[in-house]
Design a protein around this motif. Structure first.
Motif, PDB file in Angstrom:
ATOM      1  N   ALA A 291      -0.959  -5.965  -7.551  1.00 33.31           N
ATOM      2  CA  ALA A 291      -1.124  -4.511  -7.438  1.00 33.31           C
ATOM      3  C   ALA A 291      -0.586  -3.809  -8.680  1.00 33.31           C
ATOM      4  CB  ALA A 291      -0.432  -4.002  -6.174  1.00 33.31           C
ATOM      5  N   MET A 292       0.530  -4.306  -9.212  1.00 33.83           N
ATOM      6  CA  MET A 292       1.083  -3.749 -10.454  1.00 33.83           C
ATOM      7  C   MET A 292       0.063  -3.903 -11.579  1.00 33.83           C
ATOM      8  SD  MET A 292       4.337  -5.012 -12.757  1.00 33.83           S
ATOM      9  CE  MET A 292       3.397  -6.379 -13.446  1.00 33.83           C
TER      10      MET A 292
ATOM     11  N   ASN B  69       0.806  -1.219   0.000  1.00 40.06           N
ATOM     12  CA  ASN B  69       0.000   0.000   0.000  1.00 40.06           C
ATOM     13  C   ASN B  69       0.841   1.271   0.000  1.00 40.06           C
ATOM     14  OD1 ASN B  69      -2.421  -1.391  -0.104  1.00 40.06           O
ATOM     15  ND2 ASN B  69      -2.616  -1.483   2.122  1.00 40.06           N
ATOM     16  N   VAL B  70       2.008   1.260   0.620  1.00 38.72           N
ATOM     17  CA  VAL B  70       2.840   2.468   0.641  1.00 38.72           C
ATOM     18  C   VAL B  70       3.410   2.790  -0.736  1.00 38.72           C
ATOM     19  CG1 VAL B  70       3.436   2.210   3.085  1.00 38.72           C
ATOM     20  CG2 VAL B  70       4.961   1.293   1.349  1.00 38.72           C
ATOM     21  N   LEU B  71       3.339   1.848  -1.661  1.00 37.01           N
ATOM     22  CA  LEU B  71       3.845   2.063  -3.012  1.00 37.01           C
ATOM     23  C   LEU B  71       2.822   2.721  -3.937  1.00 37.01           C
ATOM     24  CD1 LEU B  71       5.594  -1.396  -3.513  1.00 37.01           C
ATOM     25  CD2 LEU B  71       6.637   0.766  -2.764  1.00 37.01           C
ATOM     26  N   ARG B  72       1.577   2.784  -3.503  1.00 39.36           N
ATOM     27  CA  ARG B  72       0.495   3.309  -4.337  1.00 39.36           C
ATOM     28  C   ARG B  72       0.848   4.672  -4.929  1.00 39.36           C
ATOM     29  NH1 ARG B  72      -4.881   1.155  -3.748  1.00 39.36           N
ATOM     30  NH2 ARG B  72      -3.615  -0.089  -2.426  1.00 39.36           N
TER      31      ARG B  72
ATOM     32  N   ASP C 115      -1.835   0.046  -9.484  1.00 39.92           N
ATOM     33  CA  ASP C 115      -1.659   0.774  -8.232  1.00 39.92           C
ATOM     34  C   ASP C 115      -0.363   1.577  -8.218  1.00 39.92           C
ATOM     35  OD1 ASP C 115      -4.001  -0.420  -7.442  1.00 39.92           O
ATOM     36  OD2 ASP C 115      -3.086  -1.724  -5.921  1.00 39.92           O
ATOM     37  N   PHE C 116       0.642   1.122  -8.962  1.00 34.01           N
ATOM     38  CA  PHE C 116       1.914   1.811  -9.084  1.00 34.01           C
ATOM     39  C   PHE C 116       2.565   1.385 -10.388  1.00 34.01           C
ATOM     40  CE2 PHE C 116       2.155  -1.596  -5.869  1.00 34.01           C
ATOM     41  CZ  PHE C 116       2.848  -2.564  -6.571  1.00 34.01           C
ATOM     42  N   ILE C 117       3.585   2.113 -10.787  1.00 37.52           N
ATOM     43  CA  ILE C 117       4.323   1.805 -12.013  1.00 37.52           C
ATOM     44  C   ILE C 117       5.577   1.035 -11.612  1.00 37.52           C
ATOM     45  CG2 ILE C 117       5.631   2.810 -13.926  1.00 37.52           C
ATOM     46  CD1 ILE C 117       3.706   5.259 -13.679  1.00 37.52           C
ATOM     47  N   VAL C 118       5.888  -0.009 -12.348  1.00 40.35           N
ATOM     48  CA  VAL C 118       7.073  -0.815 -12.057  1.00 40.35           C
ATOM     49  C   VAL C 118       7.995  -0.781 -13.265  1.00 40.35           C
ATOM     50  CG1 VAL C 118       7.931  -3.092 -11.394  1.00 40.35           C
ATOM     51  CG2 VAL C 118       5.708  -2.308 -10.539  1.00 40.35           C
TER      52      VAL C 118
ATOM     53  N   ARG D 204       2.419  -4.919 -17.788  1.00 45.57           N
ATOM     54  CA  ARG D 204       2.498  -3.546 -17.284  1.00 45.57           C
ATOM     55  C   ARG D 204       3.897  -3.193 -16.805  1.00 45.57           C
ATOM     56  NH1 ARG D 204      -1.677  -0.266 -14.958  1.00 45.57           N
ATOM     57  NH2 ARG D 204      -3.561  -0.640 -16.155  1.00 45.57           N
ATOM     58  N   LEU D 205       4.711  -4.205 -16.576  1.00 47.98           N
ATOM     59  CA  LEU D 205       6.092  -3.983 -16.162  1.00 47.98           C
ATOM     60  C   LEU D 205       6.852  -3.312 -17.304  1.00 47.98           C
ATOM     61  CD1 LEU D 205       8.483  -4.468 -14.216  1.00 47.98           C
ATOM     62  CD2 LEU D 205       8.635  -6.771 -15.150  1.00 47.98           C
TER      63      LEU D 205
END
Length: 121
Positions: free
Chosen positions: A39-40, A5-8, A44-47, A81-82
């Protein structure tokens, strides 16, 4: 998972080991890496990672002639998405500076520069 969640909303640099843990379902890490990749996939975040990761994950499957595993790695690195970034001349030069200054291993120095983040040692 709170760690996830902290990576959002952030951009996260992915090194090789978590990808191996995920694809090969390492029992010690599969729960956390599964949450991370789910999550990726949700956005939720970009990897980001680099082509160094592709090089590193393909060695074992190619050595053992495991084409299915090699294909699985290629698919996640090149068709998901990576974001897999190519190593440019600029990244190579910046990685060399990191190695010269901090004695970081070459693959790690390249990954750090590809992710766009310096570390303070």
């Amino acid at each position: 998972m709170e760690r996830i969640n902290v990576l959002r909303g952030k951009t996260v640099g992915l090194d090789t080991a978590p990808l191996i843990y995920f694809i090969e379902e390492n029992p010690a890490y599969i729960e956390i890496v599964r949450f991370f990749f789910e999550a990726m996939d949700r956005g939720d975040f970009i990897v980001v990672t680099s082509t160094v990761t592709l090089l590193e994950v393909l060695v074992h499957p190619l050595r053992s002639n495991n084409r299915e595993l090699a294909t699985e790695y290629r698919d996640i690195l090149l068709n998901s998405r990576l974001m897999t970034l190519e190593v440019s001349n600029a990244i190579a030069e910046q990685a060399a500076q990191l190695r010269a200054t901090h004695n970081i291993r070459t693959p790690d120095a390249i990954q750090i520069r590809a992710f766009g983040t310096y570390i303070s040692l």
